[in-house]
Design an enzyme around this catalytic site. Structure first.
Site, PDB file in Angstrom:
ATOM      1  N   ALA A  63       0.849  -1.188   0.000  1.00 36.73           N
ATOM      2  CA  ALA A  63       0.000   0.000   0.000  1.00 36.73           C
ATOM      3  C   ALA A  63       0.887   1.240   0.000  1.00 36.73           C
ATOM      4  O   ALA A  63       2.084   1.158   0.251  1.00 36.73           O
ATOM      5  CB  ALA A  63      -0.873  -0.004   1.249  1.00 36.73           C
ATOM      6  N   GLY A 102      -0.694  -5.206  -0.074  1.00 36.93           N
ATOM      7  CA  GLY A 102      -1.685  -4.966  -1.129  1.00 36.93           C
ATOM      8  C   GLY A 102      -1.241  -5.510  -2.477  1.00 36.93           C
ATOM      9  O   GLY A 102      -2.070  -5.891  -3.310  1.00 36.93           O
ATOM     10  N   GLU A 125       1.611  -6.931   6.835  1.00 35.49           N
ATOM     11  CA  GLU A 125       0.855  -5.865   7.525  1.00 35.49           C
ATOM     12  C   GLU A 125       0.959  -5.930   9.047  1.00 35.49           C
ATOM     13  O   GLU A 125       0.939  -4.910   9.728  1.00 35.49           O
ATOM     14  CB  GLU A 125      -0.634  -5.930   7.141  1.00 35.49           C
ATOM     15  CG  GLU A 125      -0.958  -5.405   5.768  1.00 35.49           C
ATOM     16  CD  GLU A 125      -0.748  -6.421   4.640  1.00 35.49           C
ATOM     17  OE1 GLU A 125      -1.172  -6.137   3.516  1.00 35.49           O
ATOM     18  OE2 GLU A 125      -0.154  -7.490   4.893  1.00 35.49           O
TER      19      GLU A 125
END
Length: 698
Positions: A63, A102, A125
């Site tokens: 991300a 992502g 993450e």
């Protein structure tokens, strides 16, 4: 069409290429570009298959972290992935470099995945206190099964292409991403392969649906070390939802978990730590474009615990190193300890079986200082006494080649003093590694008064090369970490004189999230060291001295502030210590009082924060975040609390300043009065973080 995503057609195959350097992160522009190109290729009657690939050195590496905490910009990633997954034409993700976070979630929404052999795939993450929020917790278990999914999502470490192939995460290993992806797409068309939508494929969940322990055992193994952290458990719950719920409901559960974590203090602290580590590598006050010196050969002086650990850090990074001792005996002992350490790690499966021999092969042990002559970087790791260090640096002038960087691994001593004995003070600096040096990630790099800018950038570059987190500090007693630690030590000792016991103080500190309390740490290091140093300086510390006089030197003698059973490092409270404390207090005419855990916590943490404020005032550290990096990576400060200065901002500086004033009066200790900087920020209702913002603006 999009600036950062391009669509080309090679007859029936459309190639969608993301080109948004440096890491093709999923910014709003990249998401929008992928969506636009995908819709266009799906609508084009000439196109029969689509390949998604990336330009530059990597596939989508995650991300865009700069968008965190800001209002979301359309299109959302879910919207992009739904369009891709529902495409009636096969979409192939062609991966090189890293597909992380992502980026891997995008690849999981494709019908097929191929990767180059050196690619890495992962969902890290959890390391930012989050969980994958775009279907990763739902699609990955369907791609590789829940056990590996738990390992990847709850642990956060990526896997290599070979493992991804073995477990069905990718279909094939290819030479080049774009050409390999296109060739694979043509194969899919020729063989009329059915499209595999992971959302509809529960075949790898069947076993865990029937026997839930497959999942719970995997979670238990991965959360063993997650003490105090929220994200690993939330991530495990989300993976559990993939087993228990239909896909869309699982997605909803994942989303709820993500939103809860993203707003949590823990994730804010972990994201702050991530940015602080990057920031710490930027050195203030170095002219633009300063290039590090070339480092081909490294020499380390001293094969003791520190020297050996530093040598291992270089060998682990594949860098050859010369390890120098004064005598054969010491050298043999040092080499033996490293060999044993490597073998123990290999036996545990921490490194491949052939690694000990390979790594030891990079370490050349020799006797005599003259062996530094070819080294570009020389790190001295001898006894922590000024006289010995000066002797070594005087000799280095004679043997080291011109332009070699001369570093001292000192934890307290004045680098300016050390630099004065050489004719090349511009080449001298401190590289303070933390024990055990082959494990601990921090390297405090000490900039002396005369250190040349290119010598400083060399030390920073070398530290990063051997996987250390560098933080540049100025010269003072104990630099940043140990100087702050000394304040905690002083309070810990005082608390014993007021009625607290070692086990109570340590319990408060470990409950806060530190790996050990100050008294267990003293036992580990050896209480005799401080005792000798006190005797040298003519200082008394009644309780600690009494312990040492009774032969209680800590773990090495089986007794210190605690007792230790044979062969065990577990500290056990000892009634004899309580008796000894009582007797000492009676002799000094002091009364014990009940000390609350809250008071212990404040007196352990706030004086360190106060010292941090003085360190910033004196410009020993350039930024509050540098102090936090030092505590996170050198002293085991819990990552979910962001570091002492971040924690201070969370608590509120006014509260901390008030409590320090209160303890200064109560304990009759003027050194606890709030530092001028802390006082000023508290009065203005500001934070330590505001200092970094004004520095950037200035």
């Amino acid at each position: 069409m999009s600036e950062v995503v391009k669509l080309e057609r090679h007859d029936v195959v459309a190639i969608v290429t993301v080109n948004s350097p440096p890491v093709n992160a999923l910014s709003a522009a990249v998401r929008g570009g992928i969506l636009e190109c995908m819709k266009s290729a799906i609508a084009d009657p000439e196109v029969k298959a689509i390949v998604l690939t990336c330009a530059g050195r990597t596939f989508i590496a995650g991300a865009d972290i700069t968008e965190f905490g800001k209002p979301p910009k359309p299109p959302g990633l879910h919207e992009v992935l739904t369009v891709m997954e529902n495409s009636s034409k096969p979409i192939v993700a062609a991966i090189h470099g890293t597909a992380l976070g992502g980026g891997l979630e995008v690849a999981l929404a494709c019908h097929f995945r191929v990767a180059t052999k050196d690619a890495k795939l992962g969902l890290p993450e959890v390391k930012l206190g989050l969980l994958p929020g775009a279907g990763g917790t739902q699609r990955l278990p369907r791609a590789v099964g829940p056990e590996l999914a738990v390992k990847m999502i709850v642990g956060g470490d990526p896997i290599a292409a070979a493992e991804a192939l073995k477990n069905g995460l990718i279909e094939e290993i290819v030479e080049g991403p774009a050409t390999g992806g296109e060739a694979f797409a043509r194969k899919v068309l020729a063989e009329k392969r059915p499209l595999r939508k992971l959302r509809d494929d529960d075949s790898k969940l069947v076993a865990a649906k029937a026997d839930r322990s497959i999942f719970t055992n995997a979670v238990a193994a991965m959360t063993k070390r997650a003490r105090g952290l929220e994200a690993p458990f939330a991530a495990a719950d989300a993976v559990g939802a993939a087993i228990d719920l239909p896909f869309d409901e699982g997605l909803k559960k994942e989303r709820e978990g993500f939103l809860k974590l993203v707003a949590s203090d823990q994730s804010k602290a972990q994201r702050y730590a991530f940015f602080s580590e990057r920031e710490a590598a930027k050195v203030a006050g170095v002219p633009e474009g300063t290039k590090p010196r070339n480092v081909e050969r490294v020499a380390i002086i001293g094969a003791g615990t520190m020297g050996g650990g530093i040598a291992m850090s270089f060998a682990n990074a594949g860098i050859p190193v010369t390890l120098i001792e004064t005598g054969e005996e010491q050298l043999k002992r040092g080499m033996g300890v490293m060999q044993k350490n490597y073998e123990a790690t290999a036996a545990r499966g921490g490194i491949p079986a052939d690694a000990p021999a390979k790594r030891m092969g990079l370490i050349t042990g020799v006797v005599g200082l003259e062996n530094v002559k070819d080294a570009d970087l020389i790190i001295e790791a001898v006894f922590e006494t000024m006289a010995i260090k000066k002797e070594v640096f005087t000799a280095l002038d004679k043997y080291a080649k011109p332009g070699a960087v001369l570093a001292s691994n000192t934890s307290y001593l004045n680098i300016d003093e050390i630099a004065k004995v050489t004719k090349r003070p511009q080449d001298v600096l401190g590289m303070h590694f933390f024990s055990p040096a082959n494990v601990m990630k921090l390297c405090e790099i000490v900039r002396a008064e005369k250190t040349a800018p290119d010598a400083l950038t060399t030390a920073v570059a070398v530290a990063r090369k051997i996987a250390k987190v560098p933080a540049v500090v100025g010269v003072c007693d104990g630099f940043v970490g140990n100087r702050m630690l000394a304040q905690r030590g002083k309070q810990a000792e005082k608390l014993l004189f007021e009625g607290a016991l070692p086990q109570q103080v340590d319990a408060v500190v470990t409950k806060f999230g530190m790996p050990m309390g100050p008294f267990a740490m003293g036992d580990l290091a050896g209480l005799d060291i401080g005792w000798r140093s006190r005797k040298d300086r003519g200082i008394k510390s009644e309780i600690a001295d009494a312990l040492c006089e009774a032969g209680r030197f800590g773990q090495k003698t089986g007794k210190g502030y605690y007792k230790y059973e044979a062969g065990s490092r577990a500290p056990l409270p000892d009634p004899e210590v309580e008796k000894l404390i009582d007797e000492t207090l009676q002799r000094l005419g002091r009364k014990r009082r009940v000390v609350s855990d809250d008071e212990i916590l404040e007196r352990m943490m706030y004086p360190m924060i106060n010292e941090g404020a003085r360190i910033l005032e004196e410009k020993i550290a350039a930024r509050p975040s540098d102090i936090d990096v030092i505590w996170l990576y050198g002293y085991g400060w819990p990552i979910y609390r962001g570091g002492p200065m971040f924690y201070a901002d969370q608590v509120g500086l006014k509260h901390i300043a008030d409590r320090l004033s209160y303890y200064a009066k109560e304990t009759n200790d003027p050194s606890l009065e709030p530092a001028p900087l802390l006082k000023r920020l508290a009065a203005e209702g500001k934070t330590f973080a505001s200092l970094a913002q004004t520095a950037k603006a200035g």
